[in-house]
Design an enzyme around this catalytic site. Sequence first.
Site, short mmCIF file in Angstrom:
data_model
loop_
_atom_site.label_atom_id
_atom_site.label_comp_id
_atom_site.label_asym_id
_atom_site.label_seq_id
_atom_site.Cartn_x
_atom_site.Cartn_y
_atom_site.Cartn_z
N GLY A 82 1.72 -40.69 26.27
CA GLY A 82 2.51 -39.46 26.30
C GLY A 82 1.74 -38.40 27.05
CD GLN B 38 -1.65 -33.45 27.22
OE1 GLN B 38 -0.57 -34.01 27.09
NE2 GLN B 38 -2.80 -34.02 26.87
CB CYS C 176 -5.15 -35.87 22.78
SG CYS C 176 -4.36 -34.59 23.77
CG LEU C 177 -4.10 -38.83 28.26
CD1 LEU C 177 -3.03 -38.92 29.35
CD2 LEU C 177 -5.11 -39.96 28.41
CG HIS D 282 -0.01 -36.14 20.18
ND1 HIS D 282 -1.26 -36.41 19.65
CD2 HIS D 282 -0.24 -35.64 21.43
CE1 HIS D 282 -2.19 -36.06 20.55
NE2 HIS D 282 -1.59 -35.62 21.63
CD GLU D 283 2.36 -36.25 24.29
OE1 GLU D 283 2.08 -35.22 24.95
OE2 GLU D 283 1.53 -37.13 24.03
CG HIS E 156 0.12 -31.38 23.84
ND1 HIS E 156 -1.13 -30.86 23.95
CD2 HIS E 156 -0.04 -32.72 23.67
CE1 HIS E 156 -2.03 -31.84 23.86
NE2 HIS E 156 -1.40 -32.98 23.68
NI NI Z 1 -2.17 -34.92 23.52
#
Ligand code: NI
Length: 187
Positions: free
Chosen positions: A45, A50, A98-99, A140-141, A144
């Site tokens: 995701g 991000q 998470c990236l 999660h997304e 963000h």
């Molecule tokens: Ni993330």
Amino acid sequence: MILPIVLFGDPILKKRVEDVSPEQKDLKEFIENMYETMYAADGVGLAAPQVGKSINLFIMDASTFADEYPDAKDFKKVFINPEMIEESGEEWLFNEGCLSFPHLREEVLRKPKIIINYLDENFVEHEETYEGIIARIIQHEYDHLRGIVFVDRLTFLKKQLIKNKLINISKGNVNAPYKVKTTRIKK
Ligand code: NI
């Protein structure tokens, strides 16, 4: 085009996003770039902030979880201007990454079932119910887009334990296996 991923500590991750309009310039290309970026980083995701764009949109592809979770098979979607209608059920733990936090994984509690309203890439409105791993990635997304990152969902004690790791990530002292953008100047 692969876009650099913003690391924890960059103020854009704390900002609330702006809604996306159908007139948004180069939206299709931006979404394609987000997919390319997410796949290159082995992510499931990715939210627009991000990659440095404060707009209300995230993408996901859960297919890597298909063996364990059958509903994840071929589950690839773009969520534009999503709105969480309801989250329900007893919270469960899942080991999230998470990236924007290279090499960090932590157990996060979230409710297992959601109802979400969103627009797809053609600006068609949907209201859908998801569970399990799909709901988990969406939650999660979605966070963000509201300036919340997964470590914000950890207990105070747990957060204290990983404090140094978080400081290092925010300073850019981390070897990410993909292209990242750091805000601080490295010495
Ligand atoms: Ni993330």
